[in-house]
Design a protein around this motif. Structure first.
Motif: not given
Length: 446
Positions: A394-400, A412-420
């Motif tokens: 997924p490119s983004l996971v967010i509360v809706g 919230l966690p970020c995409e893996p490329s954001a380095g935790r």
């Protein structure tokens, strides 16, 4: 206070745990966004994915989570339960209308204030309203909305059935079924669905009120029309959207370390958010931080794969808002850790469970601590970005949420490329005329 213990099981009723009945009786909404492969043109890609997603979704519910095919009902004496004799409101898979004018953010793209189109999510559904609340409420629903370059997948789970850990467990199981098939999933999907593990023991004598259960907030089910009307008359609060990079977090942990005490990433970020919110309040206002703690692995070694709600609220000591702004960040972090230690001890957990089991009446309310506080939920330890569903990362996971209430926020966690890194979204209260200082004067390293 007389107790009314029930003999289990009750025909046609799957009685939930004491923790399930302490959760807010609302839906937890999460939106996963996926980008189509570059070589595939739209709208054919998203349309081609829908039949397979529906088939794998229905197989996942039927094979591993059959309770979700039955509605939740409420009874004043036992609280929420799953009506296993009623299949009028099964887990629902919906397809939303294609939103050609909106694009899913690319993986690694700065998302800023991006939110999925409002039409791609809503926590209630017309079928539920048409059938009538005497049938209860749907345990969960999923809505897939094709976009110009991918899809948004909205999943809403009733909080009286699951918590964030169980949401991810369901979605992970669905991913395995979608990508490897049902037979492979049978060998891989593991869960413990035994709500008796978190049921208290009813007492015939009145029990002391736990410190985390002093306030009961009524929450009624609203049909979609009433929900829309409420949304139109409720002012939208200001949302704080902020990303804390790993470098910022590590620098703050180092700056705030004191002797053997080194704050965690969660404590660092929660402290900074608490200070930001406190700076908007009357300096003399009493204020505290409330946050849920995961009981898996804590209470009687509750299994890591426990399916259901397995969190209880913790509450820090109260301060004046002006004190929070001025105090060293490490003092807030220490207070968080002390609250978590106190409120996740087996003795305290047992006290809360027994108190809940002993209540002769269990109205439809959300039980929380007394007083004025910021409620922050930390989802960073859950693998939301591992939910691939055969669509890639997924490119983004967010509360809706369709509506936000003030003083509610998520880490919230970020995409893996954001380095935790950690993304924060918080519904801010209106700024008081008697506030101490502007929020942007604060520093997480102070």
């Amino acid at each position: 206070m007389a107790a009314h213990p029930r003999t289990l099981p009750i025909p046609g009723k799957y009685v939930l745990s004491s923790v399930d009945n302490l959760m807010p009786p609302v839906y937890v909404p999460v939106v996963w966004s996926y980008v189509a492969p570059e070589a595939v043109t739209e709208p054919s890609w998203s349309e081609a994915t829908l039949p397979g997603l529906r088939t794998s979704f229905e197989a996942t519910v039927r094979e591993f989570f059959p309770l979700l095919n039955h509605p939740l009902r409420h009874a004043d004496d036992i609280g929420f339960y799953v009506a296993t004799d009623d299949d009028a409101l099964p887990a629902l898979f919906q397809v939303g209308e294609r939103v050609a004018g909106a694009a899913v953010p690319e993986v690694g793209e700065a998302t800023g204030e991006w939110m999925p189109p409002r039409s791609s999510y809503a926590p209630h559904d017309p079928e539920n309203d048409a059938i009538g609340t005497e049938h209860g409420e749907r345990s969960m629903l999923v809505r897939v909305t094709p976009m110009s370059n991918g899809v948004c997948i909205f999943a809403a789970f009733h909080h009286s059935v699951v918590d964030a850990g169980s949401i991810v467990a369901f979605m992970a199981a669905w991913s395995v079924v979608a990508e490897e098939g049902l037979e492979a999933a049978r060998a891989k999907v593991s869960m413990t669905d035994d709500r008796s593990l978190l049921r208290g023991k009813a007492s015939e004598t009145e029990l002391a009120l736990p410190i985390t259960c002093g306030q009961a907030i009524p929450i009624e089910y609203l049909p979609q029309a009433e929900l829309n009307a409420l949304a139109q008359t409720t002012p939208a609060p200001e949302l704080l959207r902020k990303r804390y990079t790993r470098a910022q977090i590590d620098a703050a942990k180092s700056a705030q370390a004191e002797g053997d005490f080194v704050p965690t990433a969660n404590e660092v970020v929660c402290t900074d958010v608490l200070k930001t919110v406190a700076a908007r309040l009357d300096a003399d206002a009493e204020f505290a931080l409330q946050f849920p703690a995961n009981l898996r692995g804590r209470y009687h070694s509750l299994p890591a794969d426990y399916f259901g709600a397995a969190v209880l609220m913790c509450i820090t000591k109260g301060w004046r808002a002006g004190e929070i702004v001025d105090m060293p960040a490490v003092d807030v972090a220490r207070a968080m850790r002390a609250a978590k230690a106190a409120h996740t001890s087996e003795a305290h957990i047992q006290t809360v469970l027994d108190w809940e089991a002993s209540r002769p009446s269990k109205p439809r309310v959300f039980v929380e601590a007394d007083g004025h506080h910021l409620a922050l939920t930390n989802w960073t330890s859950f693998e939301f970005y591992d939910i691939t569903l055969g669509l890639g990362q997924p490119s983004l996971v967010i509360v809706g949420y369709a509506m936000w209430i003030p003083f509610l926020g998520y880490l919230l966690p970020c995409e893996p490329s954001a380095g935790r890194a950690i993304d924060v979204i918080v519904s801010l209260p209106p700024r008081s005329d008697k506030a101490r200082q502007e929020p942007n004067e604060l520093s997480m390293c102070s």
